[in-house]
Scaffold this motif. Structure first.
Motif, short mmCIF file in Angstrom:
data_model
loop_
_atom_site.label_atom_id
_atom_site.label_comp_id
_atom_site.label_asym_id
_atom_site.label_seq_id
_atom_site.Cartn_x
_atom_site.Cartn_y
_atom_site.Cartn_z
N GLY A 88 0.82 -1.20 0.00
CA GLY A 88 0.00 0.00 0.00
C GLY A 88 0.85 1.25 0.00
O GLY A 88 2.07 1.20 -0.24
N PRO A 89 0.25 2.40 0.26
CA PRO A 89 1.01 3.64 0.29
C PRO A 89 2.18 3.57 1.28
O PRO A 89 2.00 3.20 2.44
CB PRO A 89 -0.03 4.67 0.73
CG PRO A 89 -1.34 4.10 0.29
CD PRO A 89 -1.19 2.61 0.48
N GLY A 90 3.37 3.90 0.81
CA GLY A 90 4.54 3.90 1.66
C GLY A 90 5.06 2.52 2.01
O GLY A 90 5.89 2.38 2.92
N GLU A 91 4.62 1.48 1.27
CA GLU A 91 5.04 0.11 1.56
C GLU A 91 5.75 -0.52 0.37
O GLU A 91 5.54 -0.11 -0.78
CB GLU A 91 3.84 -0.76 1.94
CG GLU A 91 3.14 -0.34 3.23
CD GLU A 91 1.95 -1.21 3.53
OE1 GLU A 91 1.62 -1.35 4.73
OE2 GLU A 91 1.34 -1.76 2.59
N VAL A 92 6.54 -1.56 0.66
CA VAL A 92 7.19 -2.32 -0.40
C VAL A 92 6.99 -3.81 -0.12
O VAL A 92 6.81 -4.23 1.02
CB VAL A 92 8.70 -2.01 -0.50
CG1 VAL A 92 8.92 -0.54 -0.83
CG2 VAL A 92 9.44 -2.39 0.77
N LEU A 93 7.00 -4.59 -1.19
CA LEU A 93 6.95 -6.04 -1.08
C LEU A 93 8.37 -6.57 -1.20
O LEU A 93 9.09 -6.23 -2.14
CB LEU A 93 6.08 -6.63 -2.19
CG LEU A 93 6.04 -8.16 -2.28
CD1 LEU A 93 5.26 -8.74 -1.10
CD2 LEU A 93 5.42 -8.61 -3.62
N VAL A 146 6.69 -2.02 -5.35
CA VAL A 146 6.57 -0.83 -4.51
C VAL A 146 5.15 -0.29 -4.59
O VAL A 146 4.48 -0.38 -5.63
CB VAL A 146 7.57 0.28 -4.90
CG1 VAL A 146 9.00 -0.21 -4.77
CG2 VAL A 146 7.31 0.76 -6.32
N GLY A 147 4.67 0.24 -3.48
CA GLY A 147 3.35 0.84 -3.44
C GLY A 147 3.40 2.32 -3.77
O GLY A 147 4.48 2.89 -4.00
N PRO A 148 2.25 2.97 -3.78
CA PRO A 148 2.21 4.42 -4.03
C PRO A 148 2.98 5.19 -2.96
O PRO A 148 3.07 4.76 -1.80
CB PRO A 148 0.71 4.74 -3.96
CG PRO A 148 0.01 3.43 -4.14
CD PRO A 148 0.91 2.39 -3.57
N ASN A 149 3.54 6.30 -3.37
CA ASN A 149 4.21 7.24 -2.46
C ASN A 149 5.49 6.69 -1.83
O ASN A 149 5.97 7.23 -0.83
CB ASN A 149 3.26 7.71 -1.35
CG ASN A 149 1.99 8.32 -1.88
OD1 ASN A 149 2.01 9.01 -2.90
ND2 ASN A 149 0.87 8.06 -1.21
N VAL A 150 6.04 5.62 -2.39
CA VAL A 150 7.36 5.16 -1.95
C VAL A 150 8.39 6.12 -2.51
O VAL A 150 8.42 6.38 -3.71
CB VAL A 150 7.62 3.71 -2.42
CG1 VAL A 150 9.08 3.34 -2.24
CG2 VAL A 150 6.74 2.75 -1.63
N ARG A 151 9.26 6.64 -1.64
CA ARG A 151 10.13 7.75 -2.04
C ARG A 151 11.56 7.33 -2.38
O ARG A 151 12.20 7.96 -3.21
CB ARG A 151 10.17 8.79 -0.92
CG ARG A 151 8.81 9.41 -0.61
CD ARG A 151 8.94 10.54 0.38
NE ARG A 151 9.81 11.61 -0.10
CZ ARG A 151 10.11 12.71 0.59
NH1 ARG A 151 9.62 12.87 1.81
NH2 ARG A 151 10.89 13.63 0.09
N TRP A 152 12.07 6.31 -1.69
CA TRP A 152 13.50 6.04 -1.80
C TRP A 152 13.85 4.71 -2.43
O TRP A 152 14.98 4.51 -2.85
CB TRP A 152 14.15 6.10 -0.41
CG TRP A 152 13.93 7.40 0.27
CD1 TRP A 152 14.53 8.60 -0.01
CD2 TRP A 152 13.03 7.68 1.35
NE1 TRP A 152 14.06 9.59 0.82
CE2 TRP A 152 13.14 9.06 1.68
CE3 TRP A 152 12.15 6.89 2.09
CZ2 TRP A 152 12.40 9.66 2.70
CZ3 TRP A 152 11.41 7.49 3.11
CH2 TRP A 152 11.54 8.85 3.39
N PRO A 187 6.72 -1.57 5.73
CA PRO A 187 6.78 -0.12 5.51
C PRO A 187 8.16 0.29 5.00
O PRO A 187 9.19 -0.23 5.47
CB PRO A 187 6.53 0.46 6.91
CG PRO A 187 5.95 -0.65 7.71
CD PRO A 187 6.52 -1.91 7.16
N GLU A 188 8.19 1.20 4.05
CA GLU A 188 9.48 1.70 3.58
C GLU A 188 10.29 2.30 4.72
O GLU A 188 11.51 2.16 4.77
CB GLU A 188 9.26 2.75 2.49
CG GLU A 188 10.56 3.26 1.89
CD GLU A 188 10.36 4.38 0.89
OE1 GLU A 188 11.16 4.51 -0.04
OE2 GLU A 188 9.38 5.16 1.06
N LEU A 189 9.61 2.94 5.68
CA LEU A 189 10.31 3.57 6.79
C LEU A 189 10.95 2.56 7.75
O LEU A 189 11.75 2.94 8.60
CB LEU A 189 9.36 4.49 7.56
CG LEU A 189 8.93 5.76 6.83
CD1 LEU A 189 7.91 6.53 7.66
CD2 LEU A 189 10.13 6.64 6.50
N ALA A 190 10.60 1.28 7.61
CA ALA A 190 11.23 0.24 8.44
C ALA A 190 12.49 -0.31 7.80
O ALA A 190 13.12 -1.20 8.37
CB ALA A 190 10.24 -0.90 8.70
#
Length: 319
Positions: A29-34, A76-82, A105-108
């Motif tokens: 989802g938003p801000g997440e990656v598989l 990658v989901g929407p709004n993944v930045r890096w 979460p990308e932030l993790a």
């Protein structure tokens, strides 16, 4: 739909409750990656949650396990930045990390350098951030003499190494089989438990005769011997911390760190330490000792070995 194989506990008790199941990994989802998971570390908290000692609510079953992994970004989901597909990352904290594919979460995540192998990458952050938290909470720095109870475990080895990097001298308790390894990391070693050489207090005092008095104690064991020794040797109880002595820490007036009841989780300290730990592990300054790796199908054996408590280092699943 991303189907994957994962591990779950279907009852409270021992490793026999663990099963492999086919599940939908989900869409990021938003801000997440598989992630395609390449390695997942085994930590004591993984088996404690289904042992029943932390509660046995049947509504929580089946329980997915695993808090730290390393893998390759598959989507990658929407709004993944890096991050982009193909990036290699370490992820912590996550839920359900014992799996072949996992949405996180990308932030993790932090990037995994290619020079850092998958197993030590997955085994780095829980132990490493716990060690950083303990050293920060006890204000360990240059000139301190640090007593580490349980120096041969994954957290203990990290504390030994990171304390040395801060300019402290370290005395570590361990069984004799681990002494050579700890000495190679720079620690003075002391055998814990009953011996013919007096109490643990006496043995630590003898070992630190040329170093000076113990100024910091960090307990990764939780035994009465470790706690009683710490409060007898360290004058300032704010410089004593335990990650295991939950029952007695409040009465002793020492710091209780981690995720248990009444403990300081140190979330900001731990998250801020991730990138530096990866750098230190990649260039070889920090030794992440992986004792053994297991196939995902052998998760029950991995947990049996972890519960036995004899592993000097980390156990890692390779999905």
């Amino acid at each position: 739909m991303h189907t994957t194989t994962a591990v779950a506990a279907f009852s409270y008790g021992g490793p026999e409750s663990l099963r492999l199941i086919d599940v939908d990994a989900g869409e990021p989802g938003p801000g997440e990656v598989l992630l395609d998971v390449r390695a997942a570390a085994v930590n004591p908290i993984d088996w404690k949650v289904y042992s029943g000692r932390m509660g046995a609510d049947p509504d929580r079953l089946p329980l997915r396990l695993g808090a730290e992994v390393a893998g390759v970004v598959a989507a990658v989901g929407p709004n993944v930045r890096w991050l982009a597909v193909g990036d290699e990352v370490i992820a912590w904290p996550v839920r359900g990390g014992y799996a072949r594919r996992l949405v996180v979460p990308e932030l993790a995540t932090v990037r995994k350098p290619r020079a850092l192998d998958w197993a030590p990458a997955a085994a780095l952050l829980v132990a490493g951030t716990t060690a950083v938290h303990a050293l920060t909470a006890t204000r360990t720095g240059h000139g301190d003499v640090v007593l580490v109870h349980g120096g041969s475990g994954s957290v203990g080895r990290m504390i030994v190494q990171l304390a040395e990097l801060r300019g402290a001298r370290v005395v570590a308790t361990a069984s004799p089989a681990s002494h050579d390894d700890l000495r190679s990391l720079g620690a003075v070693t002391v055998t814990y438990g009953a011996t013919d050489e007096g109490s643990l207090v006496d043995r630590v005092r003898a070992a630190t005769a040329e170093l000076g008095p113990v100024t910091v104690a960090i307990d990764a064991v939780g035994s009465d011997e470790a706690l009683d020794t710490s409060v007898e040797l360290v004058e300032d109880r704010t410089r004593i911390a335990t990650i295991a002595g939950f029952a007695r820490a409040p009465e002793l007036g020492i710091q209780l760190l981690g995720g248990g009841p009444g403990a300081d989780p140190g979330t900001e300290i731990r998250e801020a330490a991730r990138a530096q730990l990866v750098e230190l592990a990649t260039d070889g300054t920090l030794d992440v000792h992986v004792t053994r790796t297991y196939a995902l199908e052998d998760v029950a054996q991995a947990h049996a070995d972890s519960r036995a408590g004899h592993a000097r280092g980390k156990l890692v699943l390779i999905p």
